[in-house]
Design an enzyme around this catalytic site. Structure first.
Site, PDB file in Angstrom:
ATOM      1  N   ARG A 250      -2.314 -18.840  29.995  1.00 31.03           N
ATOM      2  CA  ARG A 250      -1.106 -19.396  30.842  1.00 31.03           C
ATOM      3  C   ARG A 250      -1.758 -19.737  32.479  1.00 31.03           C
ATOM      4  NH1 ARG A 250       4.429 -17.892  30.314  1.00 31.03           N
ATOM      5  NH2 ARG A 250       4.912 -19.082  28.400  1.00 31.03           N
TER       6      ARG A 250
ATOM      7  N   LYS B 242      18.422  -1.704  27.379  1.00 33.28           N
ATOM      8  CA  LYS B 242      17.461  -1.947  26.573  1.00 33.28           C
ATOM      9  C   LYS B 242      17.233  -0.539  25.851  1.00 33.28           C
ATOM     10  CE  LYS B 242      12.388  -3.637  26.227  1.00 33.28           C
ATOM     11  NZ  LYS B 242      11.702  -4.254  26.783  1.00 33.28           N
TER      12      LYS B 242
ATOM     13  N   GLU C 230       1.251 -15.140  35.181  1.00 33.51           N
ATOM     14  CA  GLU C 230      -0.042 -15.178  35.091  1.00 33.51           C
ATOM     15  C   GLU C 230      -0.643 -16.174  36.133  1.00 33.51           C
ATOM     16  OE1 GLU C 230       2.203 -15.156  32.511  1.00 33.51           O
ATOM     17  OE2 GLU C 230       1.563 -13.479  31.545  1.00 33.51           O
TER      18      GLU C 230
HETATM   19  C1  LIG Z   1       3.203 -15.278  29.004  1.00 34.04           C
HETATM   20  C2  LIG Z   1       3.609 -13.737  28.440  1.00 34.04           C
HETATM   21  N1  LIG Z   1       3.291 -12.925  29.395  1.00 34.04           N
HETATM   22  C3  LIG Z   1       3.333 -11.496  29.075  1.00 34.04           C
HETATM   23  C4  LIG Z   1       4.211 -11.208  27.668  1.00 34.04           C
HETATM   24  C5  LIG Z   1       4.278  -9.965  27.224  1.00 34.04           C
HETATM   25  N2  LIG Z   1       5.669  -9.436  27.098  1.00 34.04           N
HETATM   26  C6  LIG Z   1       6.424  -9.401  26.280  1.00 34.04           C
HETATM   27  S1  LIG Z   1       8.088  -8.966  26.373  1.00 34.04           S
HETATM   28  C7  LIG Z   1       7.946  -8.823  27.869  1.00 34.04           C
HETATM   29  C8  LIG Z   1       8.888  -8.484  28.703  1.00 34.04           C
HETATM   30  C9  LIG Z   1      10.028  -9.388  28.604  1.00 34.04           C
HETATM   31  O1  LIG Z   1      11.205  -8.794  29.583  1.00 34.04           O
HETATM   32  P1  LIG Z   1      12.464  -9.317  29.009  1.00 34.04           P
HETATM   33  O2  LIG Z   1      12.458 -10.970  29.020  1.00 34.04           O
HETATM   34  O3  LIG Z   1      13.381  -8.812  30.094  1.00 34.04           O
HETATM   35  O4  LIG Z   1      13.068  -9.066  27.795  1.00 34.04           O
HETATM   36  P2  LIG Z   1      13.359  -7.521  27.456  1.00 34.04           P
HETATM   37  O5  LIG Z   1      12.332  -6.743  26.438  1.00 34.04           O
HETATM   38  O6  LIG Z   1      13.912  -6.817  28.659  1.00 34.04           O
HETATM   39  O7  LIG Z   1      14.645  -7.895  26.492  1.00 34.04           O
HETATM   40  C10 LIG Z   1       6.589  -9.036  28.239  1.00 34.04           C
HETATM   41  C11 LIG Z   1       5.825  -8.980  29.703  1.00 34.04           C
HETATM   42  C12 LIG Z   1       4.630 -12.498  26.933  1.00 34.04           C
HETATM   43  N3  LIG Z   1       5.142 -12.112  25.948  1.00 34.04           N
HETATM   44  N4  LIG Z   1       4.410 -13.696  27.269  1.00 34.04           N
END
Ligand SMILES: Cc1ncc(C[n+]2csc(CCOP(=O)(O)OP(=O)(O)O)c2C)c(N)n1
Ligand SMILES: CC(=O)[C@@H](O)[C@H](O)COP(=O)(O)O
Ligand SMILES: [Mg+2]
Length: 626
Positions: A397, A283, A369
């Protein structure tokens, strides 16, 4: 973009142009795309680290998949800026998340290449499965691919989809983009297993040794040897987990080796059935500051890439999130039964300090969630006093869990609902537009809406002491600037506060609407009531206001449908009181993306808009009723 500084990228207005490039030019394209992305987001702000980590993967996917005929579904979608740049939006990406620019997430109405609207995580596999089953039913040969991160894979819906796909066995490719990061460090047992295997010496040596041996092989054998290597690696990492779910597992593959990605994706596109390609990325790749601190560079304001992000910790009054974080720590000092829970939003919800000081009472569930809500209920059953910090939009959620596991059992869980109301740049997927409607209809719920930061602290304390489920909802960013001071004192449940007396009409304002109501009160000769509680509503004050004024106006930063104003209408109706009531709030449509203040003005919830709508309504329905 300075003309000529990105020669390969400037020649790509859609993936068809990309696919005309010879493979050996793709690494150079990746360099240009990454530099352009960094330059653009440093100017515009937005999501950065995930996109930097997805540059090669995005190129390889659009190079091999015949998009948009083949369907490409992104999970969450915050990593989609390279995708948008390669699919005809290079010229507007500089305005991303502005009201005159593209959305920060894939959006169906924005482009045919944005096959599914996302923003909330862990939906991509479900959507892609639906698309793949439709293709099969239509006799189409088109391919479907979902790209999900290791964070996205911590949510139940992702597993539900994998489990179902392994059963109905569509032609579906799932790409797992594994960078061991969510927004903060990723959590969960599966993530731990991946990390252990991929960082383990055996796998690492095998991969390096494998590369060395391959380089010395004659070309015809190299392809065969590559496949052998993949299967051997596949035995070292938990491919079996996915194979038990009915997926053919491939990888792990270096997610920054665009040639390798193209080779593997070309093979995988030709296969059928459920396949999962495990891609390992970093990342923030390619920008050392983001690689070193992917949390800070997950979402950024405009900054100078040469200097990096500012020192943070802006001056001025605390944000609501900071007020919450400080209250939680203060309360945890006094109350050993208090727990702090977050579904993967430690930074955004203000729990960094709490996690550091109270690790034994801090829980990050991952993007889960539903689980987080019921987990809090289990803790409460045993005498703990859990506080679930969760964005308004993300609590959606866990709504059944809120009803079935918490409200029905009347468990003392405190919900600290951040990002309530219009959040701004993230747009309709993230606006907390509905929580007053979806909370106030639940028996046993107490719902509080602070007018300022000090009241927020008092309400959190009130909710913490309350013997049943309670929610305090507050907006993103700063409020009117009333910095919390003095001892925490609980509010009288269900009691409003009359802020100003007038005779013209009564403005019954909730939370963030109290300030603009006070701003227009003098011009309207209006009484202003800070309602404080959506549930239980201060019935006596509502009826008194109706008795003392010719008309009422309700104001809330929530949809009007079923919101706080509706609670007031119900109260008047139940008491047989007839009075003209104007309800001001969010409209019955999804509000787009842009600056928060700009959006509030657009929906008429800034002071001038409020005054204008009240004057117009009063003329038409109060002063000269037909
Ligand atoms: C239901 C939900 N909960 C929380 C979030 C907040 N959120 C956005 S990106 C993220 C992390 C995603 O991690 P990953 O899928 O590994 O993607 P990366 O950023 O590592 O590429 C979170 C928790 C969201 N978008 N949707
Ligand atoms: C993609 C995602 O869902 C999060 O990164 C979200 O954008 C964070 O919102 P805030 O910037 O309001 O914390
Ligand atoms: Mg990740």
């Amino acid at each position: 973009m300075d003309a000529g500084s990105y020669p390969l990228l400037e020649g790509i207005d859609d993936p068809a142009h990309l696919r005309e490039l010879p493979e050996h030019q793709l690494p150079r394209l990746a360099t240009q795309l990454r530099e352009f992305l960094l330059e653009s987001v440093a100017r515009s702000g937005g999501h950065l680290a995930a996109g930097l980590g997805a540059v090669e993967l995005t190129i390889a996917l659009h190079y091999i998949l015949q998009t948009p005929h083949d369907r490409l579904v992104w999970d969450v979608g915050h990593q989609c800026y390279p995708h948008k740049i390669l699919t005809g939006r290079r010229g507007v990406i500089g305005r991303i998340r502005r009201s005159d620019g593209p959305a920060g997430f894939p959006s169906r109405q924005e482009s045919d290449y944005d096959t599914f609207g996302v923003g909330h995580s862990s939906t991509a596999i479900s959507a892609a499965l639906g698309m793949a089953l439709a293709a099969r039913a239509q006799g189409s040969r088109r391919k479907t691919c979902a790209v999900i991160g290791d964070g996205g894979l911590t949510a139940g819906e992702a597993f539900e989809a994998l489990n179902h796909a392994g059963d109905v066995r569509p032609d579906l490719l799932v790409v797992l983009n594994d960078n061991e990061m969510s927004i903060s460090e990723n959590v969960g047992a599966l993530n731990r297993t991946f990390a252990r295997m991929l960082s383990g010496g055996l796998y690492g040596n095998l991969r390096e040794e494998g590369k060395r041996v391959l380089e010395q092989m004659p070309a015809p054998m190299r392809e065969f040897a590559k496949r052998a290597e993949e299967h051997v690696k596949g035995m070292l990492v938990p491919g079996t987990f996915f194979e038990e779910l009915g997926f053919q597992y491939f990888g792990p593959v270096d997610g920054h080796d665009v040639g390798e990605l193209v080779r593997v994706l070309r093979r995988l596109r030709a296969l059928e059935g459920p396949r999962l390609l495990h891609v390992v990325t970093r990342k923030g790749k390619g920008y050392p500051r983001a690689e070193a601190n992917p949390i800070a560079y997950h979402g950024v304001k405009a900054f100078d890439p040469a200097a990096g992000l500012g020192s943070g910790g802006g001056s001025g009054p605390p944000t609501y999130t900071e007020v919450f974080g400080r209250w939680l720590c203060d309360m945890a000092e006094l109350e050993p039964r208090l727990w702090g829970i977050t579904p993967a939003m430690r930074e955004g919800s203000g729990l960094v300090e709490f996690a550091r000081r109270f690790p034994g009472r801090y829980l990050d569930t991952g993007i889960a969630e539903q689980h987080a809500v019921t987990l809090a209920g289990g803790l409460a059953c045993e005498g703990a006093r859990p506080v679930l910090a969760i964005y308004s939009t993300f609590l959606q959620r866990g709504y059944d869990q809120l009803i079935h596991d918490i409200a029905l059992q009347n468990l003392p869980v405190l919900f600290a609902l951040d990002r309530a109301g219009l959040v701004g740049a993230d747009g309709p997927t993230h606006h907390g537009a509905f929580d007053l409607s979806y909370l106030r209809c639940l028996p046993n719920m107490t719902v509080m809406v602070p007018a300022d930061e000090n009241e927020c602290r008092q309400m959190l304390y009130t909710g913490h002491l309350h013997k049943g489920p309670a929610a305090v909802r507050y907006p993103r960013g700063r409020g009117p600037g009333v910095t919390p001071s003095g001892p925490m004192t609980p509010l009288a449940i269900g009691r409003a506060e009359v802020r100003r007396h007038g005779s013209g009409l009564a403005l019954l304002a909730f939370g963030s609407m109290v300030a603009p109501a006070e701003a227009v009160a003098e011009a309207l000769d209006a009484t202003v009531v800070n309602m404080r509680f959506v549930k239980p509503l201060d019935r006596d004050t509502v009826l008194a206001m109706a008795a003392e004024h010719p008309a009422l106006v309700t104001l809330e930063e929530n949809v009007i449908g079923g919101g706080a104003g509706s609670a007031i209408l119900e109260t008047l109706a139940a008491a047989g009181v007839q009075r003209p009531v104007l309800q001001l709030g969010l409209p019955d449509r999804f509000v787009g993306h842009g600056e928060r203040d700009e959006l509030l003005t657009a929906v008429g919830l800034d002071a001038p808009g409020i005054e204008q709508r009240i004057r117009q309504w009063r003329r038409q329905y109060v002063e000269a009723p037909e």
